[in-house]
Design a protein around this motif. Sequence first.
Motif, PDB file in Angstrom:
ATOM      1  N   ARG A 365       0.837  -1.197   0.000  1.00  0.00           N
ATOM      2  CA  ARG A 365       0.000   0.000   0.000  1.00  0.00           C
ATOM      3  C   ARG A 365       0.874   1.250   0.000  1.00  0.00           C
ATOM      4  N   ALA A 366       1.889   1.266   0.866  1.00  0.00           N
ATOM      5  CA  ALA A 366       2.765   2.430   0.943  1.00  0.00           C
ATOM      6  C   ALA A 366       3.516   2.649  -0.363  1.00  0.00           C
ATOM      7  N   ARG A 367       4.008   1.561  -0.959  1.00  0.00           N
ATOM      8  CA  ARG A 367       4.762   1.697  -2.199  1.00  0.00           C
ATOM      9  C   ARG A 367       3.869   2.174  -3.347  1.00  0.00           C
ATOM     10  N   THR A 368       2.641   1.712  -3.361  1.00  0.00           N
ATOM     11  CA  THR A 368       1.724   2.125  -4.414  1.00  0.00           C
ATOM     12  C   THR A 368       1.363   3.589  -4.272  1.00  0.00           C
ATOM     13  N   ILE A 369       1.128   4.046  -3.041  1.00  0.00           N
ATOM     14  CA  ILE A 369       0.846   5.478  -2.812  1.00  0.00           C
ATOM     15  C   ILE A 369       2.019   6.320  -3.296  1.00  0.00           C
ATOM     16  N   LEU A 370       3.227   5.899  -2.981  1.00  0.00           N
ATOM     17  CA  LEU A 370       4.411   6.636  -3.407  1.00  0.00           C
ATOM     18  C   LEU A 370       4.521   6.683  -4.922  1.00  0.00           C
ATOM     19  N   LYS A 371       4.232   5.556  -5.565  1.00  0.00           N
ATOM     20  CA  LYS A 371       4.352   5.491  -7.022  1.00  0.00           C
ATOM     21  C   LYS A 371       3.340   6.404  -7.696  1.00  0.00           C
ATOM     22  N   VAL A 372       2.103   6.384  -7.223  1.00  0.00           N
ATOM     23  CA  VAL A 372       1.066   7.229  -7.812  1.00  0.00           C
ATOM     24  C   VAL A 372       1.361   8.703  -7.531  1.00  0.00           C
ATOM     25  N   ALA A 373       1.757   9.022  -6.304  1.00  0.00           N
ATOM     26  CA  ALA A 373       2.054  10.413  -5.960  1.00  0.00           C
ATOM     27  C   ALA A 373       3.218  10.949  -6.782  1.00  0.00           C
ATOM     28  N   SER A 374       4.217  10.121  -7.030  1.00  0.00           N
ATOM     29  CA  SER A 374       5.363  10.553  -7.827  1.00  0.00           C
ATOM     30  C   SER A 374       4.940  10.905  -9.249  1.00  0.00           C
ATOM     31  N   GLU A 375       4.031  10.119  -9.808  1.00  0.00           N
ATOM     32  CA  GLU A 375       3.566  10.410 -11.163  1.00  0.00           C
ATOM     33  C   GLU A 375       2.708  11.670 -11.189  1.00  0.00           C
ATOM     34  N   ILE A 376       1.903  11.882 -10.149  1.00  0.00           N
ATOM     35  CA  ILE A 376       1.107  13.112 -10.074  1.00  0.00           C
ATOM     36  C   ILE A 376       2.034  14.327 -10.041  1.00  0.00           C
ATOM     37  N   VAL A 377       3.093  14.256  -9.257  1.00  0.00           N
ATOM     38  CA  VAL A 377       4.040  15.361  -9.178  1.00  0.00           C
ATOM     39  C   VAL A 377       4.708  15.589 -10.529  1.00  0.00           C
ATOM     40  N   ARG A 378       5.042  14.503 -11.217  1.00  0.00           N
ATOM     41  CA  ARG A 378       5.676  14.655 -12.538  1.00  0.00           C
ATOM     42  C   ARG A 378       4.718  15.300 -13.532  1.00  0.00           C
ATOM     43  N   GLN A 379       3.445  14.885 -13.486  1.00  0.00           N
ATOM     44  CA  GLN A 379       2.459  15.437 -14.422  1.00  0.00           C
ATOM     45  C   GLN A 379       2.136  16.895 -14.109  1.00  0.00           C
ATOM     46  N   GLN A 380       2.129  17.257 -12.825  1.00  0.00           N
ATOM     47  CA  GLN A 380       1.750  18.606 -12.418  1.00  0.00           C
ATOM     48  C   GLN A 380       2.963  19.416 -11.975  1.00  0.00           C
ATOM     49  N   ASP A 381       4.057  19.220 -12.662  1.00  0.00           N
ATOM     50  CA  ASP A 381       5.291  19.932 -12.317  1.00  0.00           C
ATOM     51  C   ASP A 381       5.090  21.449 -12.329  1.00  0.00           C
ATOM     52  N   GLY A 382       4.287  21.954 -13.266  1.00  0.00           N
ATOM     53  CA  GLY A 382       4.062  23.399 -13.359  1.00  0.00           C
ATOM     54  C   GLY A 382       3.375  23.964 -12.131  1.00  0.00           C
ATOM     55  N   PHE A 383       2.456  23.205 -11.550  1.00  0.00           N
ATOM     56  CA  PHE A 383       1.760  23.680 -10.346  1.00  0.00           C
ATOM     57  C   PHE A 383       2.742  23.867  -9.199  1.00  0.00           C
ATOM     58  N   PHE A 384       3.620  22.901  -8.986  1.00  0.00           N
ATOM     59  CA  PHE A 384       4.537  22.975  -7.854  1.00  0.00           C
ATOM     60  C   PHE A 384       5.569  24.090  -8.047  1.00  0.00           C
ATOM     61  N   MET A 385       5.828  24.458  -9.304  1.00  0.00           N
ATOM     62  CA  MET A 385       6.793  25.522  -9.572  1.00  0.00           C
ATOM     63  C   MET A 385       6.150  26.904  -9.562  1.00  0.00           C
ATOM     64  N   HIS A 386       4.951  27.024 -10.178  1.00  0.00           N
ATOM     65  CA  HIS A 386       4.380  28.353 -10.421  1.00  0.00           C
ATOM     66  C   HIS A 386       2.995  28.571  -9.820  1.00  0.00           C
ATOM     67  N   GLY A 387       2.307  27.530  -9.366  1.00  0.00           N
ATOM     68  CA  GLY A 387       1.010  27.742  -8.756  1.00  0.00           C
ATOM     69  C   GLY A 387      -0.148  27.191  -9.554  1.00  0.00           C
ATOM     70  N   VAL A 388      -1.367  27.507  -9.080  1.00  0.00           N
ATOM     71  CA  VAL A 388      -2.578  26.888  -9.620  1.00  0.00           C
ATOM     72  C   VAL A 388      -2.819  27.267 -11.074  1.00  0.00           C
ATOM     73  N   ALA A 389      -2.330  28.412 -11.508  1.00  0.00           N
ATOM     74  CA  ALA A 389      -2.551  28.820 -12.887  1.00  0.00           C
ATOM     75  C   ALA A 389      -1.884  27.867 -13.872  1.00  0.00           C
ATOM     76  N   HIS A 390      -0.957  27.061 -13.409  1.00  0.00           N
ATOM     77  CA  HIS A 390      -0.223  26.152 -14.298  1.00  0.00           C
ATOM     78  C   HIS A 390      -0.636  24.693 -14.096  1.00  0.00           C
ATOM     79  N   LEU A 391      -1.782  24.465 -13.478  1.00  0.00           N
ATOM     80  CA  LEU A 391      -2.310  23.108 -13.406  1.00  0.00           C
ATOM     81  C   LEU A 391      -2.643  22.599 -14.800  1.00  0.00           C
ATOM     82  N   ARG A 392      -2.365  21.339 -15.040  1.00  0.00           N
ATOM     83  CA  ARG A 392      -2.655  20.738 -16.338  1.00  0.00           C
ATOM     84  C   ARG A 392      -3.862  19.807 -16.229  1.00  0.00           C
TER      85      ARG A 392
END
Length: 513
Positions: A365-392
């Motif tokens: 369960r822990a490994r799967t959460i980490l794997k999914v969260a990592s992909e979310i971060v990769r897909q939404q890289d713009g949000f973490f850098m610049h904010g909600v205006a860069h959500l994809r």
Amino acid sequence: MSLLQRLEMRQGQALVMTPQLLQAIKLLQLSQLDLAAYVDAELERNPLLERAEPESEAERSGTEEPSEGGEGDFNGGETEPWLASELGASQAQIETDLDTRLDNVFEAEAAIPTQEAASGDMLSLTPAPYGNTGGSFEGDAPDFEATLTHEISLREHLGAQLDLATRDPGDRLIAGFLIDAVDDAGYLRESIDELAERLGTSLDSVSRVLMLVQSFDPPGIAARDLAECLAIQLRERDRFDPAMQALVSRLDLVAKRDFAALRRLCGVDDEDLVDMLAEIRRLDPKPGRAFGSRAVEVLIPDVFVRAAPDGSWLVELNAEALPRVLVNQSYYARVSRGAKAEGDKAFLSECLQTANWLTRSLEQRARTILKVASEIVRQQDGFFMHGVAHLRPLNLKTVAEAIGMHESTVSRVTSNKSIGTSRGTLEMKYFFTAAIPGALGTAAHSSEAVRHRIKQLVDGEAPSDVLSDDALVQRLRDEGVDIARRTVAKYRESLRIPSSIERRREHFAYAGR
């Protein structure tokens, strides 16, 4: 045609939803609190399970000694050689069979055609692209619960005032019922007719005591509706004149911002109406919310995201939110040697198998959460850098295909989970937004980013140039967003932004025209 009875043997394959598989699926979608409660129940039921002790200095430095229990939280699930020799070859075979069955069950789950199932790749040990197994941010995480203090509840606050307000036993009894009927916002939702009938007293007595309770602090308490709540507070301030009384009686016109009708109703000019509305805004529509009514719940992230020195993102599991349980193999070996009856042996074997399955399910369960969260971060890289205006735009299918999991697995992982970021703690579901097509063939836009842009445009409009929904549509299309007017209206209403007509009235009212 003759009818004959005969026996036939047929060979086929079918996936059976075993209790262990159902348990693994259930654990995947549980929140932290529900998971902790589930693990606590298993610890009470299973004598071979025990809670892991906090890590020692030797463990943190990577020099820990072999522990009594052979199973840990992230120890790889291997049985120590000394333990295998103690348990014997038969028990070692049970361990191997269990690992094989767990692999087969998760691999076959995605093939179930009649219900949602978790992905077979759930057991993949390949690290996620942005993954970094760990506990939390560097340094000791703050103990948020330790900073919380007990807040006096609304009922305690009112009860203390009741002790000083009256000594009459009958009035105190009625007042106690009224205080108990006040909700967390400070309103009396129950009818006084029903209360009088339940207490077996007159309606006049309940009304009289209600007026007493309504005189308590905070002002506006025990009101039966918003108008009465505001009226009580205005009387407390000696501001409940006939004009204000007329204004409070027509809060529907205030909500519509129909200032012309309000001026006629109250018999005041524009300047007085502006002052009256400002007075209303200074009142508290929920006087009970200042008091603690229930335990404060702190949203603890399941995953932390922080910037790495090289500009990438580090995704770490929050170890404080993970249940740490061990399987006490030594205790099992000691007890099993003394078990003589077949029933006792069967019970111990079942407990060991269940305990091993639980520890492995928690790890996956822990490994799967980490794997999914990592992909979310990769897909939404713009949000973490610049904010909600860069959500994809992002959906479950995109993440599932990228990490090779079943879509239902991603859905379970993102339910009741949150990510701690520098922009706050957000639910994983927040990062999944619908796509708004781009104008003239440009890339699609996230619905959340478009909603954020609409709020920016409205906040930046001039009083003399209030933007209508059509004007917002044109502004967005100029910026490359192909959006319909009804969609703009829907997003505007979800943000609780009034229509252009109501905003224009408000601007005129404040201008004193």
